[in-house]
Design a protein around this motif. Structure first.
Motif, PDB file in Angstrom:
ATOM      1  N   ALA A 193      -2.030  -7.056  13.293  1.00  0.00           N
ATOM      2  CA  ALA A 193      -2.342  -5.917  12.433  1.00  0.00           C
ATOM      3  C   ALA A 193      -3.612  -6.163  11.629  1.00  0.00           C
ATOM      4  O   ALA A 193      -4.354  -5.216  11.314  1.00  0.00           O
ATOM      5  CB  ALA A 193      -1.173  -5.636  11.494  1.00  0.00           C
ATOM      6  N   ALA A 194      -3.879  -7.440  11.307  1.00  0.00           N
ATOM      7  CA  ALA A 194      -5.075  -7.791  10.529  1.00  0.00           C
ATOM      8  C   ALA A 194      -6.303  -7.981  11.413  1.00  0.00           C
ATOM      9  O   ALA A 194      -7.391  -8.259  10.909  1.00  0.00           O
ATOM     10  CB  ALA A 194      -4.815  -9.067   9.731  1.00  0.00           C
ATOM     11  N   GLY A 195      -6.130  -7.857  12.738  1.00  0.00           N
ATOM     12  CA  GLY A 195      -7.242  -8.039  13.646  1.00  0.00           C
ATOM     13  C   GLY A 195      -7.657  -9.488  13.842  1.00  0.00           C
ATOM     14  O   GLY A 195      -8.788  -9.772  14.230  1.00  0.00           O
ATOM     15  N   ARG A 196      -6.721 -10.428  13.634  1.00  0.00           N
ATOM     16  CA  ARG A 196      -7.055 -11.850  13.714  1.00  0.00           C
ATOM     17  C   ARG A 196      -6.325 -12.581  14.845  1.00  0.00           C
ATOM     18  O   ARG A 196      -6.485 -13.797  15.002  1.00  0.00           O
ATOM     19  CB  ARG A 196      -6.695 -12.568  12.388  1.00  0.00           C
ATOM     20  N   LEU A 197      -5.554 -11.870  15.635  1.00  0.00           N
ATOM     21  CA  LEU A 197      -4.715 -12.529  16.632  1.00  0.00           C
ATOM     22  C   LEU A 197      -5.542 -13.257  17.689  1.00  0.00           C
ATOM     23  O   LEU A 197      -5.184 -14.353  18.127  1.00  0.00           O
ATOM     24  CB  LEU A 197      -3.780 -11.519  17.304  1.00  0.00           C
ATOM     25  N   ASP A 198      -6.665 -12.701  18.091  1.00  0.00           N
ATOM     26  CA  ASP A 198      -7.462 -13.316  19.152  1.00  0.00           C
ATOM     27  C   ASP A 198      -8.053 -14.657  18.736  1.00  0.00           C
ATOM     28  O   ASP A 198      -8.425 -15.460  19.604  1.00  0.00           O
ATOM     29  CB  ASP A 198      -8.585 -12.370  19.591  1.00  0.00           C
ATOM     30  N   ALA A 199      -8.133 -14.912  17.423  1.00  0.00           N
ATOM     31  CA  ALA A 199      -8.688 -16.175  16.929  1.00  0.00           C
ATOM     32  C   ALA A 199      -7.593 -17.175  16.561  1.00  0.00           C
ATOM     33  O   ALA A 199      -7.893 -18.237  16.020  1.00  0.00           O
ATOM     34  CB  ALA A 199      -9.579 -15.913  15.708  1.00  0.00           C
ATOM     35  N   ALA A 200      -6.339 -16.843  16.840  1.00  0.00           N
ATOM     36  CA  ALA A 200      -5.212 -17.664  16.382  1.00  0.00           C
ATOM     37  C   ALA A 200      -4.721 -18.621  17.462  1.00  0.00           C
ATOM     38  O   ALA A 200      -4.640 -18.276  18.638  1.00  0.00           O
ATOM     39  CB  ALA A 200      -4.066 -16.760  15.929  1.00  0.00           C
ATOM     40  N   TRP A 201      -4.353 -19.819  17.024  1.00  0.00           N
ATOM     41  CA  TRP A 201      -3.786 -20.857  17.889  1.00  0.00           C
ATOM     42  C   TRP A 201      -2.422 -21.281  17.364  1.00  0.00           C
ATOM     43  O   TRP A 201      -2.186 -21.279  16.155  1.00  0.00           O
ATOM     44  CB  TRP A 201      -4.685 -22.089  17.914  1.00  0.00           C
ATOM     45  N   LEU A 202      -1.549 -21.659  18.273  1.00  0.00           N
ATOM     46  CA  LEU A 202      -0.273 -22.273  17.914  1.00  0.00           C
ATOM     47  C   LEU A 202      -0.322 -23.726  18.370  1.00  0.00           C
ATOM     48  O   LEU A 202      -0.565 -24.001  19.541  1.00  0.00           O
ATOM     49  CB  LEU A 202       0.895 -21.557  18.595  1.00  0.00           C
ATOM     50  N   ALA A 214      -1.805 -23.819  22.263  1.00  0.00           N
ATOM     51  CA  ALA A 214      -1.901 -22.572  23.034  1.00  0.00           C
ATOM     52  C   ALA A 214      -2.429 -21.448  22.155  1.00  0.00           C
ATOM     53  O   ALA A 214      -2.269 -21.470  20.925  1.00  0.00           O
ATOM     54  CB  ALA A 214      -0.529 -22.186  23.587  1.00  0.00           C
ATOM     55  N   ARG A 215      -3.064 -20.489  22.783  1.00  0.00           N
ATOM     56  CA  ARG A 215      -3.428 -19.270  22.061  1.00  0.00           C
ATOM     57  C   ARG A 215      -2.151 -18.580  21.599  1.00  0.00           C
ATOM     58  O   ARG A 215      -1.208 -18.416  22.380  1.00  0.00           O
ATOM     59  CB  ARG A 215      -4.204 -18.327  22.984  1.00  0.00           C
ATOM     60  N   LEU A 216      -2.116 -18.164  20.345  1.00  0.00           N
ATOM     61  CA  LEU A 216      -0.900 -17.544  19.820  1.00  0.00           C
ATOM     62  C   LEU A 216      -0.540 -16.285  20.594  1.00  0.00           C
ATOM     63  O   LEU A 216       0.636 -15.998  20.808  1.00  0.00           O
ATOM     64  CB  LEU A 216      -1.069 -17.234  18.334  1.00  0.00           C
TER      65      LEU A 216
END
Length: 243
Positions: A193-202, A214-216
């Motif tokens: 929702a914040a537009g940050r998912l593509d930059a997130a890692w788990l 992995a990419r979240l």
């Protein structure tokens, strides 16, 4: 009078324990550590093979994990009694000899030992040895700088309400989100929702055996372990020049 020495163990890899903590651990005659019932405990696992053969061990088993909601007053009461009892026991031990308490990461950064630290004031000599925080091991596992220039880095708990996670994700550059586990789906929705998912890692079990990066957006939430952190790298905001 002995000391109570809390040794920060770093993110999980025994090679990342400081020289000073290593020395205290190997020389210890009394070692205490937190763990869940029925589990060896991550702190104890990290120091496997390092303890003296005649060491006395004191596993401090949490009375509760997930069987009671965090906001239940009884949860706070039971945990407070647990910390009271162990503070008293450690203070008694320290009247005779040094006691080493093991703590994952850095003790002063969300470490469980801090609940004992507050209760042991003026009752024992206390030393705290710094450790590399777990999040540092995780962002090194990704292999990218977490923040550059004037990036603002924010540390959040996955237990926060989804709306607050989203708001802070919008207003910060780099993000570290701890306490993921069963909160992973909520964290993913907030970042999307914040537009940050593509930059997130788990990062699961960073620096430990079984490490997974992995990419979240592509990660499965069903088996996310306790030792997992979500990272969102900074936007690379250029540093302002000094006048």
């Amino acid at each position: 009078m002995g000391r109570i020495v809390c040794c920060g163990l770093g993110p999980g890899d025994p090679d990342l324990i400081s020289v000073r903590a290593d020395r205290e651990i190997r020389a210890a005659k009394h070692v205490a550590y937190f763990r869940k019932k029925g589990h060896p405990g991550q702190a104890r696992t990290i120091v496997e093979g390092m303890l003296a053969t005649d060491v006395s061990e004191y596993p401090m088993e949490y009375p509760l994990t997930t069987e009671m909601p965090f906001d239940d007053p009884e949860y706070a009461r039971v945990l407070a009694a647990f910390y009271d009892q162990w503070a008293e026991r450690l203070a008694r031990l320290a009247r005779e000899a040094d006691v080493v308490v093991l703590c994952e990461g850095d003790p002063y950064f969300y470490g469980s030992f801090m609940h004992l630290h507050a209760r042991l004031q003026n009752r024992a000599a206390i030393e705290v040895i710094a450790g590399i925080p777990g999040m540092v091991g995780c962002w090194n596992a990704v292999g990218q700088p977490i923040a550059l220039g004037d990036d603002v880095t924010t540390v959040l708990m996955g237990t926060l309400p989804e709306e607050e996670l989203e708001r802070r994700a919008r207003s910060s550059d780099a993000l570290v989100i701890m306490k993921t586990g069963r909160n992973l789906d909520k964290i993913r929705r907030a970042l999307e929702a914040a537009g940050r998912l593509d930059a997130a890692w788990l990062v699961e079990r960073g620096t430990m055996r079984g490490e997974r990066v992995a990419r979240l957006a592509n990660a499965e939430a069903s088996d996310c372990p306790y030792f997992a952190i979500v990272l969102v790298h900074g936007r690379g905001r250029p540093a302002e020049r000094a006048e």
